[in-house]
Design a protein around this motif. Sequence first.
Motif, PDB file in Angstrom:
ATOM      1  N   PRO A 243     -36.988  93.419  46.055  1.00 45.17           N
ATOM      2  CA  PRO A 243     -36.235  93.777  44.843  1.00 45.17           C
ATOM      3  C   PRO A 243     -36.833  93.162  43.585  1.00 45.17           C
ATOM      4  O   PRO A 243     -36.190  92.367  42.874  1.00 45.17           O
ATOM      5  CB  PRO A 243     -34.836  93.228  45.143  1.00 45.17           C
ATOM      6  N   LEU A 244     -38.084  93.518  43.290  1.00 42.25           N
ATOM      7  CA  LEU A 244     -38.748  93.054  42.071  1.00 42.25           C
ATOM      8  C   LEU A 244     -38.182  93.839  40.893  1.00 42.25           C
ATOM      9  O   LEU A 244     -38.086  95.067  40.958  1.00 42.25           O
ATOM     10  CB  LEU A 244     -40.259  93.272  42.176  1.00 42.25           C
ATOM     11  N   ASN A 245     -37.806  93.144  39.831  1.00 41.45           N
ATOM     12  CA  ASN A 245     -37.125  93.883  38.756  1.00 41.45           C
ATOM     13  C   ASN A 245     -38.072  94.414  37.684  1.00 41.45           C
ATOM     14  O   ASN A 245     -37.662  95.184  36.822  1.00 41.45           O
ATOM     15  CB  ASN A 245     -36.003  93.050  38.137  1.00 41.45           C
ATOM     16  N   SER A 246     -39.353  94.019  37.725  1.00 41.19           N
ATOM     17  CA  SER A 246     -40.306  94.540  36.748  1.00 41.19           C
ATOM     18  C   SER A 246     -41.724  94.258  37.209  1.00 41.19           C
ATOM     19  O   SER A 246     -41.964  93.533  38.187  1.00 41.19           O
ATOM     20  CB  SER A 246     -40.078  93.900  35.370  1.00 41.19           C
ATOM     21  N   LEU A 247     -42.675  94.783  36.456  1.00 39.38           N
ATOM     22  CA  LEU A 247     -44.091  94.542  36.737  1.00 39.38           C
ATOM     23  C   LEU A 247     -44.446  93.062  36.653  1.00 39.38           C
ATOM     24  O   LEU A 247     -45.412  92.614  37.280  1.00 39.38           O
ATOM     25  CB  LEU A 247     -44.950  95.325  35.740  1.00 39.38           C
ATOM     26  N   GLY A 282     -42.901 108.309  35.453  1.00 38.45           N
ATOM     27  CA  GLY A 282     -42.626 107.138  34.651  1.00 38.45           C
ATOM     28  C   GLY A 282     -42.002 106.019  35.449  1.00 38.45           C
ATOM     29  O   GLY A 282     -41.377 106.242  36.493  1.00 38.45           O
ATOM     30  N   ILE A 283     -42.189 104.809  34.949  1.00 41.79           N
ATOM     31  CA  ILE A 283     -41.691 103.602  35.601  1.00 41.79           C
ATOM     32  C   ILE A 283     -40.327 103.230  35.045  1.00 41.79           C
ATOM     33  O   ILE A 283     -40.117 103.237  33.827  1.00 41.79           O
ATOM     34  CB  ILE A 283     -42.691 102.449  35.378  1.00 41.79           C
ATOM     35  N   HIS A 284     -39.402 102.905  35.934  1.00 38.87           N
ATOM     36  CA  HIS A 284     -38.119 102.336  35.551  1.00 38.87           C
ATOM     37  C   HIS A 284     -38.073 100.900  36.037  1.00 38.87           C
ATOM     38  O   HIS A 284     -38.238 100.628  37.232  1.00 38.87           O
ATOM     39  CB  HIS A 284     -36.965 103.153  36.140  1.00 38.87           C
ATOM     40  N   GLN A 285     -37.854  99.994  35.092  1.00 35.77           N
ATOM     41  CA  GLN A 285     -37.802  98.570  35.396  1.00 35.77           C
ATOM     42  C   GLN A 285     -36.862  97.901  34.394  1.00 35.77           C
ATOM     43  O   GLN A 285     -36.339  98.554  33.493  1.00 35.77           O
ATOM     44  CB  GLN A 285     -39.206  97.962  35.314  1.00 35.77           C
ATOM     45  N   ALA A 286     -36.652  96.611  34.542  1.00 36.57           N
ATOM     46  CA  ALA A 286     -35.656  95.898  33.745  1.00 36.57           C
ATOM     47  C   ALA A 286     -35.954  95.994  32.252  1.00 36.57           C
ATOM     48  O   ALA A 286     -37.111  95.935  31.832  1.00 36.57           O
ATOM     49  CB  ALA A 286     -35.606  94.436  34.162  1.00 36.57           C
ATOM     50  N   GLU A 294     -30.665  90.949  37.504  1.00 38.25           N
ATOM     51  CA  GLU A 294     -30.833  90.930  38.965  1.00 38.25           C
ATOM     52  C   GLU A 294     -30.565  92.292  39.587  1.00 38.25           C
ATOM     53  O   GLU A 294     -30.996  92.560  40.706  1.00 38.25           O
ATOM     54  CB  GLU A 294     -29.883  89.904  39.597  1.00 38.25           C
ATOM     55  N   GLU A 295     -29.836  93.160  38.879  1.00 41.59           N
ATOM     56  CA  GLU A 295     -29.486  94.462  39.429  1.00 41.59           C
ATOM     57  C   GLU A 295     -30.668  95.432  39.447  1.00 41.59           C
ATOM     58  O   GLU A 295     -30.672  96.411  40.193  1.00 41.59           O
ATOM     59  CB  GLU A 295     -28.335  95.086  38.631  1.00 41.59           C
ATOM     60  N   TRP A 296     -31.695  95.157  38.635  1.00 39.74           N
ATOM     61  CA  TRP A 296     -32.807  96.100  38.540  1.00 39.74           C
ATOM     62  C   TRP A 296     -33.753  95.959  39.725  1.00 39.74           C
ATOM     63  O   TRP A 296     -34.010  94.871  40.215  1.00 39.74           O
ATOM     64  CB  TRP A 296     -33.569  95.923  37.234  1.00 39.74           C
ATOM     65  N   HIS A 297     -34.286  97.104  40.138  1.00 38.85           N
ATOM     66  CA  HIS A 297     -35.212  97.176  41.276  1.00 38.85           C
ATOM     67  C   HIS A 297     -36.310  98.154  40.872  1.00 38.85           C
ATOM     68  O   HIS A 297     -36.045  99.329  40.623  1.00 38.85           O
ATOM     69  CB  HIS A 297     -34.466  97.657  42.519  1.00 38.85           C
ATOM     70  N   PHE A 298     -37.527  97.692  40.809  1.00 38.28           N
ATOM     71  CA  PHE A 298     -38.655  98.487  40.316  1.00 38.28           C
ATOM     72  C   PHE A 298     -38.801  99.804  41.080  1.00 38.28           C
ATOM     73  O   PHE A 298     -38.782  99.830  42.302  1.00 38.28           O
ATOM     74  CB  PHE A 298     -39.952  97.682  40.446  1.00 38.28           C
ATOM     75  N   HIS A 299     -38.954 100.895  40.322  1.00 33.47           N
ATOM     76  CA  HIS A 299     -39.242 102.185  40.937  1.00 33.47           C
ATOM     77  C   HIS A 299     -39.961 103.079  39.934  1.00 33.47           C
ATOM     78  O   HIS A 299     -39.897 102.869  38.724  1.00 33.47           O
ATOM     79  CB  HIS A 299     -37.978 102.871  41.471  1.00 33.47           C
TER      80      HIS A 299
END
Length: 346
Positions: A243-247, A282-286, A294-299
Amino acid sequence: MSSSFNSKDHPHRRYNPLLDEWVLVSPQRAKRPWQGQQEEPLPNVQNQYDPKCYLCPGNSRVNGVQNPQYEGVYVFDNDFGALLSEGVTFDKTEDELFKTEPERGINRVICFSHDHSLTLPEMSVEAITNVVSVWKEEYQNLGRLDYINHVQIFENKGAIMGCSNPHPHGQIWAQLSIPSQVARTQQNLKNYYDKHGTTLLSDYLQREIGINERIILENEAFVALVPFWATWPFETMIISKMPLNSLLAFSHEDQVLFAQILKDLTVKYDNIFSTSFPYSAGIHQAPTDLESHEEWHFHMHFYPPLLRSASVKKFMVGYEMLAEAQRDITPEQSADILKKKFNNSL
């Protein structure tokens, strides 16, 4: 007498928890004859350098600025950006029906390669890793600016996706506000995290791995799949296993593995109809608003328009614009098609 429901034959709706909306799936419509518009597939670009291309090394752009003789990745501020970095004074009104607020931001263009003829699937994993590394740097540097709260990294590939130049490139839009779709996603992710203590995409991904019906590719750090709620015919999503929230949370190994799955997925796209496959991705991240998220999960989302061949695309019109999203072939069918495509380049 009612027949038993079969998701391959009967119309049904599927829920998208990221956006809190539904999509209508009508698998029986895929059997109908097609008499609609067909797009002419574009020929592949052959020249490594185009003297008329405003993104090629050494060439002058429309505003007269000359590109350096760069190799690899090159980033510059968009000469005709949708956002401006200057702040403005503004008297806010309380009008309920005519709300306006100024928006501030930065638009950048990122050339993936100096080679005019390449697309992402034709680049090496090492070269794509360099792109990912620059994405990470740009997200970090732009996010540090006190007025930037969201950094959107994306690519439009192909003329039918509005791409005006075939040179391999993407864009970065960094802005003051959290855009509407991202804000909706964030709220749904937070609602789930507050309720369960885990990220929505962690739990979703574990379910998908257990079912193993819509997964296309997998490596040590990422999974590429057709979402259960996919709208576009060959829509896919890459999700990090952790559950990485960003790059910013990516190690070098993560960057390499992300580059590998990006290459493998886009090669599969090209092999569906033996054409350079168009898409918006496109990338969705925090957000970069100094919250922990903490709710964000990289996708990363891929939204390709092609439906039945290199010349037949899906249109979002009529019912889709007025009611809700709709698709014909099921996500499972499109996942099966993608899985059967080899990872070798055209």
